[in-house]
Design a protein around this motif. Structure first.
Motif, mmCIF file in Angstrom:
data_model
loop_
_atom_site.group_PDB
_atom_site.id
_atom_site.type_symbol
_atom_site.label_atom_id
_atom_site.label_comp_id
_atom_site.label_asym_id
_atom_site.label_seq_id
_atom_site.Cartn_x
_atom_site.Cartn_y
_atom_site.Cartn_z
ATOM 1 N N TYR A 32 -33.064 9.862 11.641
ATOM 2 C CA TYR A 32 -33.665 11.100 12.367
ATOM 3 C C TYR A 32 -33.536 12.335 11.468
ATOM 4 C CZ TYR A 32 -33.835 14.364 16.172
ATOM 5 O OH TYR A 32 -34.274 15.558 17.015
ATOM 6 N N GLY A 95 -27.776 7.960 13.849
ATOM 7 C CA GLY A 95 -27.258 7.394 15.183
ATOM 8 C C GLY A 95 -28.419 7.784 16.233
ATOM 9 N N GLY A 96 -29.601 8.055 15.468
ATOM 10 C CA GLY A 96 -30.762 8.457 16.390
ATOM 11 C C GLY A 96 -30.880 9.916 16.715
ATOM 12 N N GLY A 97 -29.573 10.647 16.662
ATOM 13 C CA GLY A 97 -29.414 11.938 17.077
ATOM 14 C C GLY A 97 -29.325 12.954 16.202
ATOM 15 N N GLY B 98 -25.516 11.672 20.298
ATOM 16 C CA GLY B 98 -25.853 10.571 19.929
ATOM 17 C C GLY B 98 -27.627 10.487 20.068
ATOM 18 N N PRO B 99 -28.118 9.171 20.435
ATOM 19 C CA PRO B 99 -29.480 9.416 20.704
ATOM 20 C C PRO B 99 -30.116 10.197 21.586
ATOM 21 C CG PRO B 99 -28.486 7.114 20.551
ATOM 22 C CD PRO B 99 -27.574 7.970 20.585
ATOM 23 N N THR B 101 -28.963 13.400 21.911
ATOM 24 C CA THR B 101 -28.710 14.729 21.634
ATOM 25 C C THR B 101 -29.930 15.550 22.006
ATOM 26 O OG1 THR B 101 -27.461 14.032 19.793
ATOM 27 C CG2 THR B 101 -28.078 16.249 19.583
#
Lengths: 113, 115
Positions: A32, A95-97, B98-99, B101
């Motif tokens: 990301y 973690g995609g974030g 996490g994803p 966010t």
């Protein structure tokens, strides 16, 4: 350790021209990526993001390109305006974030009238 | 709606002292992160809290600690201050972790000077 870095500390462009700001990253686990703009005395402001399953994403006057093969990220700003003057940071996360982002050192974009 | 708010905006301390910085996230945001930004460099991750629990910690000594309260506001504490702790301390909030966010929103920071 691995970190995100930028090629040029300062970029000067003419008002109305397009700007390209580059970023190299080295953590292959990053999935990301985000570009932030920081004006003097202010906190970073989100510009655009991209996930590793994409290679291009467009916003209003901005485009982010991601080349995972060479671990390179770029921000293109079309028709640069005086208000675009700022320091631009790329950041990477896992973690995609946006948890625990790693920021580069920044590129100072200067707009010449 | 108010953005991320931090206090104080500026403060001066001497070596060995302790400091507490405060952050209120955007309403509805449950995740708060702290970053240190030394002059001329990018922000460095210190802590992330989500739903009042520590979710992540950066490479900072134990002199740095933080907590998140039931209303999702947060405090960053730094003990035994060193000259090198002089920096802009940024708080950022997001909806989740996490994803999920989502976008990270930064406050304007607390400028700490250690003399």
């Amino acid at each position: 350790g691995e970190s995100v870095g930028l090629h040029l500390p300062t970029l000067s462009v003419q008002e109305g021209d397009n700007s390209i700001i580059n970023c190299a990253y080295s953590n292959s686990a990053s999935d990301y990526f985000i570009w932030y703009k920081q004006e003097s005395g202010k906190g970073p402001q989100f510009i655009i993001d991209i996930r590793s399953n994409m290679d291009k994403r467009q916003g209003q006057r901005v485009t982010v390109l991601l080349n995972k093969t060479v671990k390179h990220l770029s921000l293109q700003i079309a028709a640069t305006q005086p208000g675009d003057s700022a320091v631009y940071f790329c950041a990477e996360g896992q973690g995609g974030g946006a948890d625990g982002l790693t920021f580069g050192k920044g590129t100072h974009l200067i707009i010449q009238p | 709606d108010a953005g991320v708010t931090q206090s104080p905006t500026h403060l001066i301390k001497t070596r060995g002292q302790q400091v507490t910085l405060r952050c209120s996230p955007i309403s509805g945001h449950k995740s708060v992160s702290w970053y240190q930004q030394v002059l001329g460099q990018g922000p460095q991750f210190i802590f992330q809290y989500y739903e009042k629990e520590e979710r992540g910690r950066g490479n900072f000594p134990d002199r740095f600690s933080a907590r998140q309260f039931p209303n999702y506001s947060s405090e960053l504490n730094v003990n035994a201050l060193l000259l090198g702790d002089s920096a802009l301390y940024l708080c950022a909030s997001s909806l989740g972790g996490g994803p999920n966010t989502g976008e990270l929103f930064f406050g304007e920071g607390s400028r700490l000077t250690v003399l």
